[in-house]
Design a protein around this motif. Sequence first.
Motif: not given
Length: 148
Positions: A107-126
């Motif tokens: 669950l900890l590693f999955f949360a880190a994955f989601l955080l990285i995925k969210t940051i990546h999507k945010g950068i792409i959207n910007l």
Amino acid sequence: MREIILIIAEIINTMHDIILNLMEFAGLDLTDKGLHLWIMGMIGICIFGCTHVFFKYLSKYGITAISFVYTLTVMVVIVFAIEIQQRITGRGEMEFDDAVIGLWGFLLFFAAFLLIKTIHKGIINLLNRKNSKPNNRRLRSDHSKRSQ
């Protein structure tokens, strides 16, 4: 943990005996293998039906939600298999807390994955917004020139 496994084993053995007695009472002469074929077939198709409905619901949230549930299910099987293996071989101690900690690790590693995925999507959207703004200005200025 050992006690939990023994309780589950006792429940399954009792159910097994009850089903065998019911089959004999109904006049069905099923072998143990025949019983396994029918019972596991019925259990499997019921689980499939529930899983299918649940995954259809999850599909609204994307493939990541489905992948998470599937992976979590596999991880539960793996951590308990490891604990049982430790008990059988005597290498390590069979403890429920070990299984829980292992799942928390996922669950900890999955949360880190989601955080990285969210940051990546945010950068792409910007970047997409930044790149599309000049095009919008150019289109507006072209439209203004045409209307004059």
